[in-house]
Scaffold this motif. Structure first.
Motif, PDB file in Angstrom:
ATOM      1  N   THR A  58       8.242  14.204   4.464  1.00  0.00           N
ATOM      2  CA  THR A  58       7.322  13.072   4.538  1.00  0.00           C
ATOM      3  C   THR A  58       7.350  12.283   3.225  1.00  0.00           C
ATOM      4  O   THR A  58       7.716  12.830   2.176  1.00  0.00           O
ATOM      5  N   PRO A  59       6.961  11.020   3.251  1.00  0.00           N
ATOM      6  CA  PRO A  59       6.946  10.246   2.006  1.00  0.00           C
ATOM      7  C   PRO A  59       6.057  10.842   0.929  1.00  0.00           C
ATOM      8  O   PRO A  59       6.416  10.832  -0.253  1.00  0.00           O
ATOM      9  N   ARG A  60       4.899  11.376   1.294  1.00  0.00           N
ATOM     10  CA  ARG A  60       4.014  11.947   0.270  1.00  0.00           C
ATOM     11  C   ARG A  60       4.620  13.185  -0.369  1.00  0.00           C
ATOM     12  O   ARG A  60       4.512  13.382  -1.590  1.00  0.00           O
ATOM     13  N   ALA A  61       5.242  14.038   0.447  1.00  0.00           N
ATOM     14  CA  ALA A  61       5.900  15.220  -0.116  1.00  0.00           C
ATOM     15  C   ALA A  61       7.077  14.810  -0.996  1.00  0.00           C
ATOM     16  O   ALA A  61       7.333  15.419  -2.037  1.00  0.00           O
ATOM     17  N   ARG A  62       7.784  13.763  -0.601  1.00  0.00           N
ATOM     18  CA  ARG A  62       8.909  13.275  -1.417  1.00  0.00           C
ATOM     19  C   ARG A  62       8.407  12.713  -2.739  1.00  0.00           C
ATOM     20  O   ARG A  62       8.962  13.013  -3.808  1.00  0.00           O
ATOM     21  N   PHE A  63       7.368  11.907  -2.694  1.00  0.00           N
ATOM     22  CA  PHE A  63       6.834  11.322  -3.926  1.00  0.00           C
ATOM     23  C   PHE A  63       6.247  12.384  -4.850  1.00  0.00           C
ATOM     24  O   PHE A  63       6.305  12.250  -6.082  1.00  0.00           O
ATOM     25  N   GLY A  70       4.260  14.569 -10.273  1.00  0.00           N
ATOM     26  CA  GLY A  70       3.720  14.321  -8.943  1.00  0.00           C
ATOM     27  C   GLY A  70       2.603  13.292  -8.915  1.00  0.00           C
ATOM     28  O   GLY A  70       1.853  13.217  -7.938  1.00  0.00           O
ATOM     29  N   VAL A  71       2.507  12.474  -9.969  1.00  0.00           N
ATOM     30  CA  VAL A  71       1.421  11.497 -10.077  1.00  0.00           C
ATOM     31  C   VAL A  71       1.941  10.116  -9.693  1.00  0.00           C
ATOM     32  O   VAL A  71       2.935   9.642 -10.252  1.00  0.00           O
ATOM     33  N   PHE A  72       1.290   9.474  -8.734  1.00  0.00           N
ATOM     34  CA  PHE A  72       1.647   8.114  -8.335  1.00  0.00           C
ATOM     35  C   PHE A  72       0.413   7.406  -7.812  1.00  0.00           C
ATOM     36  O   PHE A  72      -0.566   8.042  -7.401  1.00  0.00           O
ATOM     37  N   SER A  73       0.472   6.086  -7.837  1.00  0.00           N
ATOM     38  CA  SER A  73      -0.634   5.263  -7.341  1.00  0.00           C
ATOM     39  C   SER A  73      -0.181   4.527  -6.089  1.00  0.00           C
ATOM     40  O   SER A  73       0.801   3.771  -6.127  1.00  0.00           O
ATOM     41  N   GLU A  74      -0.881   4.741  -5.008  1.00  0.00           N
ATOM     42  CA  GLU A  74      -0.516   4.090  -3.750  1.00  0.00           C
ATOM     43  C   GLU A  74      -0.911   2.620  -3.775  1.00  0.00           C
ATOM     44  O   GLU A  74      -1.997   2.258  -4.256  1.00  0.00           O
ATOM     45  N   ILE A  75      -0.040   1.770  -3.267  1.00  0.00           N
ATOM     46  CA  ILE A  75      -0.285   0.336  -3.213  1.00  0.00           C
ATOM     47  C   ILE A  75      -0.789  -0.023  -1.816  1.00  0.00           C
ATOM     48  O   ILE A  75      -0.181   0.360  -0.803  1.00  0.00           O
ATOM     49  N   SER A  76      -1.869  -0.752  -1.765  1.00  0.00           N
ATOM     50  CA  SER A  76      -2.444  -1.159  -0.480  1.00  0.00           C
ATOM     51  C   SER A  76      -1.597  -2.268   0.151  1.00  0.00           C
ATOM     52  O   SER A  76      -1.154  -3.197  -0.532  1.00  0.00           O
ATOM     53  N   VAL A  77      -1.372  -2.135   1.450  1.00  0.00           N
ATOM     54  CA  VAL A  77      -0.579  -3.104   2.212  1.00  0.00           C
ATOM     55  C   VAL A  77      -1.473  -3.750   3.261  1.00  0.00           C
ATOM     56  O   VAL A  77      -2.272  -3.068   3.921  1.00  0.00           O
ATOM     57  N   SER A  78      -1.348  -5.055   3.422  1.00  0.00           N
ATOM     58  CA  SER A  78      -2.181  -5.768   4.388  1.00  0.00           C
ATOM     59  C   SER A  78      -1.843  -5.353   5.815  1.00  0.00           C
ATOM     60  O   SER A  78      -0.671  -5.167   6.164  1.00  0.00           O
ATOM     61  N   GLN A  79      -2.866  -5.198   6.622  1.00  0.00           N
ATOM     62  CA  GLN A  79      -2.683  -4.787   8.010  1.00  0.00           C
ATOM     63  C   GLN A  79      -2.362  -6.000   8.889  1.00  0.00           C
ATOM     64  O   GLN A  79      -3.034  -7.027   8.816  1.00  0.00           O
ATOM     65  N   PRO A  80      -1.336  -5.907   9.735  1.00  0.00           N
ATOM     66  CA  PRO A  80      -1.016  -7.027  10.633  1.00  0.00           C
ATOM     67  C   PRO A  80      -1.932  -7.020  11.859  1.00  0.00           C
ATOM     68  O   PRO A  80      -2.792  -6.147  12.002  1.00  0.00           O
ATOM     69  N   VAL A  81      -1.722  -7.968  12.731  1.00  0.00           N
ATOM     70  CA  VAL A  81      -2.486  -8.040  13.982  1.00  0.00           C
ATOM     71  C   VAL A  81      -2.118  -6.833  14.848  1.00  0.00           C
ATOM     72  O   VAL A  81      -0.941  -6.506  15.023  1.00  0.00           O
ATOM     73  N   VAL A 112       4.027   2.890   0.016  1.00  0.00           N
ATOM     74  CA  VAL A 112       4.446   2.172  -1.188  1.00  0.00           C
ATOM     75  C   VAL A 112       3.614   2.685  -2.355  1.00  0.00           C
ATOM     76  O   VAL A 112       2.389   2.833  -2.235  1.00  0.00           O
ATOM     77  N   ALA A 113       4.262   2.956  -3.476  1.00  0.00           N
ATOM     78  CA  ALA A 113       3.556   3.516  -4.627  1.00  0.00           C
ATOM     79  C   ALA A 113       4.226   3.086  -5.915  1.00  0.00           C
ATOM     80  O   ALA A 113       5.392   2.679  -5.941  1.00  0.00           O
ATOM     81  N   THR A 114       3.477   3.214  -7.005  1.00  0.00           N
ATOM     82  CA  THR A 114       3.996   2.983  -8.355  1.00  0.00           C
ATOM     83  C   THR A 114       3.827   4.261  -9.165  1.00  0.00           C
ATOM     84  O   THR A 114       2.931   5.060  -8.919  1.00  0.00           O
ATOM     85  N   ILE A 122       8.527   2.553 -12.232  1.00  0.00           N
ATOM     86  CA  ILE A 122       9.210   1.994 -11.063  1.00  0.00           C
ATOM     87  C   ILE A 122       8.187   1.713  -9.964  1.00  0.00           C
ATOM     88  O   ILE A 122       7.027   2.116 -10.035  1.00  0.00           O
ATOM     89  N   VAL A 123       8.667   1.020  -8.930  1.00  0.00           N
ATOM     90  CA  VAL A 123       7.950   0.876  -7.663  1.00  0.00           C
ATOM     91  C   VAL A 123       8.814   1.538  -6.597  1.00  0.00           C
ATOM     92  O   VAL A 123      10.037   1.337  -6.583  1.00  0.00           O
ATOM     93  N   ALA A 124       8.213   2.339  -5.739  1.00  0.00           N
ATOM     94  CA  ALA A 124       8.968   3.067  -4.717  1.00  0.00           C
ATOM     95  C   ALA A 124       8.336   2.837  -3.353  1.00  0.00           C
ATOM     96  O   ALA A 124       7.120   2.679  -3.223  1.00  0.00           O
ATOM     97  N   ALA A 125       9.189   2.826  -2.320  1.00  0.00           N
ATOM     98  CA  ALA A 125       8.740   2.711  -0.931  1.00  0.00           C
ATOM     99  C   ALA A 125       9.540   3.703  -0.098  1.00  0.00           C
ATOM    100  O   ALA A 125      10.745   3.875  -0.315  1.00  0.00           O
TER     101      ALA A 125
END
Length: 324
Positions: A58-63, A70-81, A112-114, A122-125
């Motif tokens: 999973t992305p969280r286990a990978r990050f 193991g420290v990262f900050s999740e970036i908020s993404v806008s929700q579509p319709v 998405v996280a920094t 870095i920025v990672a997705a």
């Protein structure tokens, strides 16, 4: 009723009763069939310790294993319709979304996280294949654009981990429109002079391969990952010919010049650190810090030693005591 019924029999039953074993303690390797203990498997980043087969992660286990500490900050993404086409197959699209969210614990198919890797910001997705096959919908398009904008704002490189079956059919043409949107986002990174590194994991197919997954400055793949637009079965049925062994796998694409590297997951972090710092023109990463020196105690001023003085000779008595 007596003490044997009330005490002895329940005590014996509790001692010899069969204890239930949790179902998730062991996992079978899809390739060699070896039963792997869950802690041993997670410590090895979901790579089989017997044959080296790379399982889903999973992305969280990978990050957690990718970023420093193991420290990262999740970036908020806008929700579509939600459900713009009111799509329905065997289930309604909102029902499928709720089921995927319940099973994975994630809102959507991309995280998405920094953070820092080897002290390099870095920025990672990363895409989550367990969430509806990692399919690319409007949210994934928004996530990649947000990751690119954040990388440009912070002047950091972008590293993307792809894992998808293609565009999300429940969103129709709107999911296909994410291909040009993400292509523009990648072009923004290139115009800003920032590195864009893509790690292709198993599987990366369809519209994802036809857009942002193959537009990186450097392309790295995990071993034996399936990377293609149309799958081998579809191609065989179309051309009516037998495809060569390993066709569309990572090693085959590396031999034919479509990839730069094929790197095991356990070695991927060190390689990405080295490549990222090289593209940024930085010095090689520091492998570790030496412990600080022990504090020296404050010097105590030495007192000069006083030499013992010899006693002075007694003065001679000029008037000797008269003898009795």
């Amino acid at each position: 009723m007596n003490w044997i019924t009330n005490y002895v029999r329940p005590r014996i039953n509790s001692i010899f009763s069969r204890r239930e074993t949790p179902e998730n303690l062991w996992q079978k390797c899809d390739d060699c069939g070896t039963m792997l203990f869950h802690r041993e498997l997670s410590d090895n980043l979901n790579v089989c310790t017997n044959c080296g087969h790379h399982m889903m992660i999973t992305p969280r286990a990978r990050f957690a294993s990718f970023f420093d500490g193991g420290v990262f900050s999740e970036i908020s993404v806008s929700q579509p319709v939600a459900d713009p086409l009111h799509f329905r197959d065997q289930k309604k699209y909102p029902e499928r979304m709720r089921l995927a969210q319940k099973q994975t614990g994630e809102k959507e198919a991309m995280l998405v996280a920094t953070g820092e890797i080897g002290r390099t910001p870095i920025v990672a997705a990363a895409q989550d294949f367990s969430f509806m096959g990692g399919s690319m919908g409007m949210y994934v398009g928004n996530a990649i654009i947000k990751a690119a904008e954040e990388a440009i704002k912070l002047k950091r490189p972008l590293i993307l981990f792809s894992a998808a079956g293609g565009a999300r059919m429940q969103e129709g043409i709107l999911s296909l429109m994410q291909m040009p949107r993400t292509t523009v986002a990648v072009q923004m990174l290139k115009e800003a002079g920032l590195p864009y590194i893509v790690v292709l994991t198993h599987p990366t197919t369809g519209g994802v391969t036809a857009s942002y997954a193959m537009l990186g400055d450097v392309h790295i793949a995990e071993p034996n990952a399936l990377i293609c637009f149309a799958g081998p079965r579809v191609i065989e049925q179309t051309i009516r010919e037998k495809l060569p062994d390993g066709f569309q796998r990572a090693e085959y694409l590396l031999d034919h010049g479509m990839l730069d590297r094929v790197t095991p997951r356990t070695e991927l972090r060190d390689e990405l650190i080295a490549i990222t710092r090289m593209l940024l023109g930085l010095t090689p990463a520091i492998r570790g810090d030496l412990p600080p020196p022990d504090p020296t105690p404050e010097a105590v001023p030495e007192t000069p030693a006083v030499e013992p003085q010899e006693p002075a000779d007694a003065p001679a008595n000029s008037d000797p005591k008269p003898a009795k």
